[in-house]
Write a protein that holds these residues in place. Structure first.
Motif, PDB file in Angstrom:
ATOM      1  N   SER A  42      -5.582   0.741 -18.510  1.00 24.38           N
ATOM      2  CA  SER A  42      -5.426   0.459 -19.898  1.00 24.38           C
ATOM      3  C   SER A  42      -5.239  -0.955 -20.417  1.00 24.38           C
ATOM      4  N   LEU A  43      -4.872  -1.953 -19.417  1.00 26.03           N
ATOM      5  CA  LEU A  43      -4.613  -3.273 -19.573  1.00 26.03           C
ATOM      6  C   LEU A  43      -5.969  -4.001 -20.253  1.00 26.03           C
ATOM      7  N   GLY A  44      -5.870  -4.813 -21.041  1.00 27.32           N
ATOM      8  CA  GLY A  44      -6.846  -6.017 -21.134  1.00 27.32           C
ATOM      9  C   GLY A  44      -6.867  -6.881 -19.837  1.00 27.32           C
ATOM     10  N   ASN A  45      -8.058  -7.573 -19.816  1.00 28.74           N
ATOM     11  CA  ASN A  45      -8.279  -8.296 -18.584  1.00 28.74           C
ATOM     12  C   ASN A  45      -7.199  -9.505 -18.216  1.00 28.74           C
ATOM     13  N   ARG A  46      -6.838 -10.223 -19.348  1.00 28.35           N
ATOM     14  CA  ARG A  46      -5.680 -11.237 -19.346  1.00 28.35           C
ATOM     15  C   ARG A  46      -4.352 -10.571 -18.480  1.00 28.35           C
ATOM     16  N   GLU A  47      -4.004  -9.472 -19.108  1.00 26.84           N
ATOM     17  CA  GLU A  47      -2.734  -8.788 -18.641  1.00 26.84           C
ATOM     18  C   GLU A  47      -3.180  -8.264 -17.425  1.00 26.84           C
ATOM     19  N   LEU A  48      -4.415  -7.661 -17.119  1.00 25.58           N
ATOM     20  CA  LEU A  48      -4.768  -6.925 -15.789  1.00 25.58           C
ATOM     21  C   LEU A  48      -4.438  -7.846 -14.803  1.00 25.58           C
ATOM     22  N   PHE A  49      -5.066  -9.130 -14.883  1.00 25.24           N
ATOM     23  CA  PHE A  49      -5.028 -10.139 -13.765  1.00 25.24           C
ATOM     24  C   PHE A  49      -3.620 -10.501 -13.455  1.00 25.24           C
ATOM     25  N   ARG A  50      -2.669 -10.616 -14.679  1.00 27.19           N
ATOM     26  CA  ARG A  50      -1.422 -11.081 -14.460  1.00 27.19           C
ATOM     27  C   ARG A  50      -0.613 -10.220 -13.561  1.00 27.19           C
ATOM     28  N   THR A  51      -0.700  -8.861 -14.163  1.00 27.08           N
ATOM     29  CA  THR A  51      -0.069  -7.515 -13.613  1.00 27.08           C
ATOM     30  C   THR A  51      -0.581  -7.724 -12.010  1.00 27.08           C
ATOM     31  N   CYS A  52      -1.740  -7.901 -11.693  1.00 26.04           N
ATOM     32  CA  CYS A  52      -2.233  -7.538 -10.356  1.00 26.04           C
ATOM     33  C   CYS A  52      -1.529  -8.826  -9.352  1.00 26.04           C
ATOM     34  N   ALA A  53      -1.668  -9.884 -10.023  1.00 27.74           N
ATOM     35  CA  ALA A  53      -0.986 -11.066  -9.194  1.00 27.74           C
ATOM     36  C   ALA A  53       0.522 -10.842  -8.997  1.00 27.74           C
ATOM     37  N   ARG A  54       1.055 -10.023  -9.782  1.00 26.99           N
ATOM     38  CA  ARG A  54       2.521  -9.928  -9.442  1.00 26.99           C
ATOM     39  C   ARG A  54       2.736  -8.816  -8.613  1.00 26.99           C
ATOM     40  N   LEU A  55       1.903  -7.959  -8.043  1.00 28.85           N
ATOM     41  CA  LEU A  55       2.064  -6.721  -7.401  1.00 28.85           C
ATOM     42  C   LEU A  55       2.519  -7.099  -6.098  1.00 28.85           C
ATOM     43  N   THR A  56       3.478  -6.315  -5.671  1.00 29.08           N
ATOM     44  CA  THR A  56       4.272  -6.270  -4.129  1.00 29.08           C
ATOM     45  C   THR A  56       4.061  -5.122  -3.572  1.00 29.08           C
ATOM     46  N   PRO A  57       4.225  -5.220  -2.153  1.00 24.80           N
ATOM     47  CA  PRO A  57       4.094  -3.918  -1.428  1.00 24.80           C
ATOM     48  C   PRO A  57       5.317  -2.978  -1.751  1.00 24.80           C
ATOM     49  N   ASP A  58       4.887  -1.887  -1.496  1.00 23.33           N
ATOM     50  CA  ASP A  58       5.751  -0.626  -2.145  1.00 23.33           C
ATOM     51  C   ASP A  58       6.942  -0.665  -0.871  1.00 23.33           C
ATOM     52  N   GLN A  59       8.064  -0.974  -1.512  1.00 21.82           N
ATOM     53  CA  GLN A  59       9.428  -1.021  -0.610  1.00 21.82           C
ATOM     54  C   GLN A  59       9.804   0.518  -0.252  1.00 21.82           C
ATOM     55  N   GLU A  60       9.192   1.563  -0.933  1.00 14.79           N
ATOM     56  CA  GLU A  60       9.665   2.808  -0.485  1.00 14.79           C
ATOM     57  C   GLU A  60       8.889   3.405   0.486  1.00 14.79           C
ATOM     58  N   GLU A  61       7.844   2.829   1.119  1.00 14.15           N
ATOM     59  CA  GLU A  61       6.887   3.240   2.081  1.00 14.15           C
ATOM     60  C   GLU A  61       7.671   3.046   3.568  1.00 14.15           C
ATOM     61  N   ASP A  62       7.460   3.893   4.530  1.00 17.18           N
ATOM     62  CA  ASP A  62       7.810   3.903   5.695  1.00 17.18           C
ATOM     63  C   ASP A  62       7.077   2.821   6.365  1.00 17.18           C
ATOM     64  N   ALA A  63       7.983   2.306   7.594  1.00 19.47           N
ATOM     65  CA  ALA A  63       6.976   1.302   8.117  1.00 19.47           C
ATOM     66  C   ALA A  63       5.911   1.568   8.438  1.00 19.47           C
ATOM     67  N   GLU A  64       5.627   2.878   9.146  1.00 21.45           N
ATOM     68  CA  GLU A  64       4.356   3.143   9.963  1.00 21.45           C
ATOM     69  C   GLU A  64       3.200   3.664   8.650  1.00 21.45           C
ATOM     70  N   ASP A  65       3.733   3.482   7.293  1.00 18.92           N
ATOM     71  CA  ASP A  65       2.781   3.581   6.240  1.00 18.92           C
ATOM     72  C   ASP A  65       2.274   2.281   5.695  1.00 18.92           C
ATOM     73  N   ARG A  66       2.956   1.147   6.223  1.00 20.65           N
ATOM     74  CA  ARG A  66       2.696  -0.179   5.732  1.00 20.65           C
ATOM     75  C   ARG A  66       1.396  -0.568   5.745  1.00 20.65           C
ATOM     76  N   ASP A  67       0.604  -0.163   6.627  1.00 24.79           N
ATOM     77  CA  ASP A  67      -0.818  -0.557   6.743  1.00 24.79           C
ATOM     78  C   ASP A  67      -1.960   0.488   6.255  1.00 24.79           C
ATOM     79  N   SER A  68      -1.153   1.394   5.312  1.00 25.66           N
ATOM     80  CA  SER A  68      -1.970   2.592   4.799  1.00 25.66           C
ATOM     81  C   SER A  68      -3.157   1.785   3.604  1.00 25.66           C
ATOM     82  N   VAL A  69      -4.160   2.732   3.370  1.00 25.40           N
ATOM     83  CA  VAL A  69      -5.048   2.227   2.420  1.00 25.40           C
ATOM     84  C   VAL A  69      -4.245   1.842   1.102  1.00 25.40           C
ATOM     85  N   ALA A  70      -3.407   2.533   0.638  1.00 23.62           N
ATOM     86  CA  ALA A  70      -2.726   2.283  -0.730  1.00 23.62           C
ATOM     87  C   ALA A  70      -2.156   0.938  -0.630  1.00 23.62           C
ATOM     88  N   GLU A  71      -1.260   0.728   0.450  1.00 24.39           N
ATOM     89  CA  GLU A  71      -0.569  -0.721   0.537  1.00 24.39           C
ATOM     90  C   GLU A  71      -1.875  -1.840   0.597  1.00 24.39           C
TER      91      GLU A  71
END
Length: 229
Positions: A42-71
């Motif tokens: 739903s984001l415009g391009n400028r906000e989309l790029f800014r939001t993507c640049a600030r994505l961080t790894p999901d801290q709630e995932e277990d260690a074995e899931d850190r290499d998942s497709v979602a991560e």
């Protein structure tokens, strides 16, 4: 002119790289986790790029899931977003340098509606380091590929767009015309008048590009007495 040419080469390279990176980011977004994709779509391009640049790894995932497709998707989107921001910064900086060069050596080219620093430099490069070698505005129009070409169908004589000339200069004049059609009342009035006369949109655009070439030539030819860019 050589400095402007080098800045233009660097800018064009950055623009191509940014376009490629944007396409890659949107391709990755297609396979993202549905919840993340819905949040970002739903984001415009400028906000989309800014939001993507600030994505961080999901801290709630277990260690074995850190290499998942979602991560991997989150990390890829973050890297691509940061790359887009970096390339955008380069493009903005190069635009500023081009503008300063033009303001110092050919400020008159920035005065007409629809001519930005990129188009102005392109047209100067087409003219060459010695503008006086193009002696008439008709020869400059031909050099830019906007001089009309006569043709006959056997029953009627007409004119068509010139497919030759410098295509970069032609594209610069094309952008100039369409910017004027959006923002310049005189150009809008001319378009409406020629439409009432029965001219097609293509014929009117051809005429406007020819007029734009004439105006640019009269501005560019004065640069020959100034220090080169």
């Amino acid at each position: 002119m050589q400095s402007a040419r080098l800045f233009k080469i660097a800018k064009d390279s950055a623009v191509r790289a940014r376009t490629q990176t944007i396409n890659q980011l949107k391709a990755v977004l297609v396979i993202a986790d549905p919840a993340l994709r819905e949040r970002l779509s739903s984001l415009g391009n400028r906000e989309l790029f800014r939001t993507c640049a600030r994505l961080t790894p999901d801290q709630e995932e277990d260690a074995e899931d850190r290499d998942s497709v979602a991560e991997a998707t989150r990390i890829s989107l973050s890297m691509l977003g940061r790359r887009i921001e970096h390339l955008t910064g380069q493009i903005d900086a190069l635009n500023q340098r081009l503008t300063r060069l033009l303001e110092s050596h050919a400020p008159q080219l920035l005065e007409p509606v629809g001519i930005g620093p990129d188009s102005a430099v392109t047209l100067l490069m087409t003219m060459g380091d010695n503008p006086e070698r193009v002696r008439t505005e008709a020869s400059f129009a031909a050099l830019c590929g906007v001089s009309p070409i006569e043709y006959s169908s056997g029953r009627r004589n007409s004119r068509r767009l010139n497919q030759g000339g410098d295509r970069r200069a032609n594209a610069a004049l094309h952008r100039n015309v369409f910017t004027r059609l959006r923002h310049d009342p005189r150009t809008q009035a001319y378009y409406e008048r020629r439409t009432r006369e029965g001219k097609t949109r293509r014929e009117i655009i051809r005429c406007l590009k020819r007029y734009a070439a004439r105006e640019v030539f009269n501005l560019v030819k004065t640069v020959s007495s100034d220090p080169p860019l």
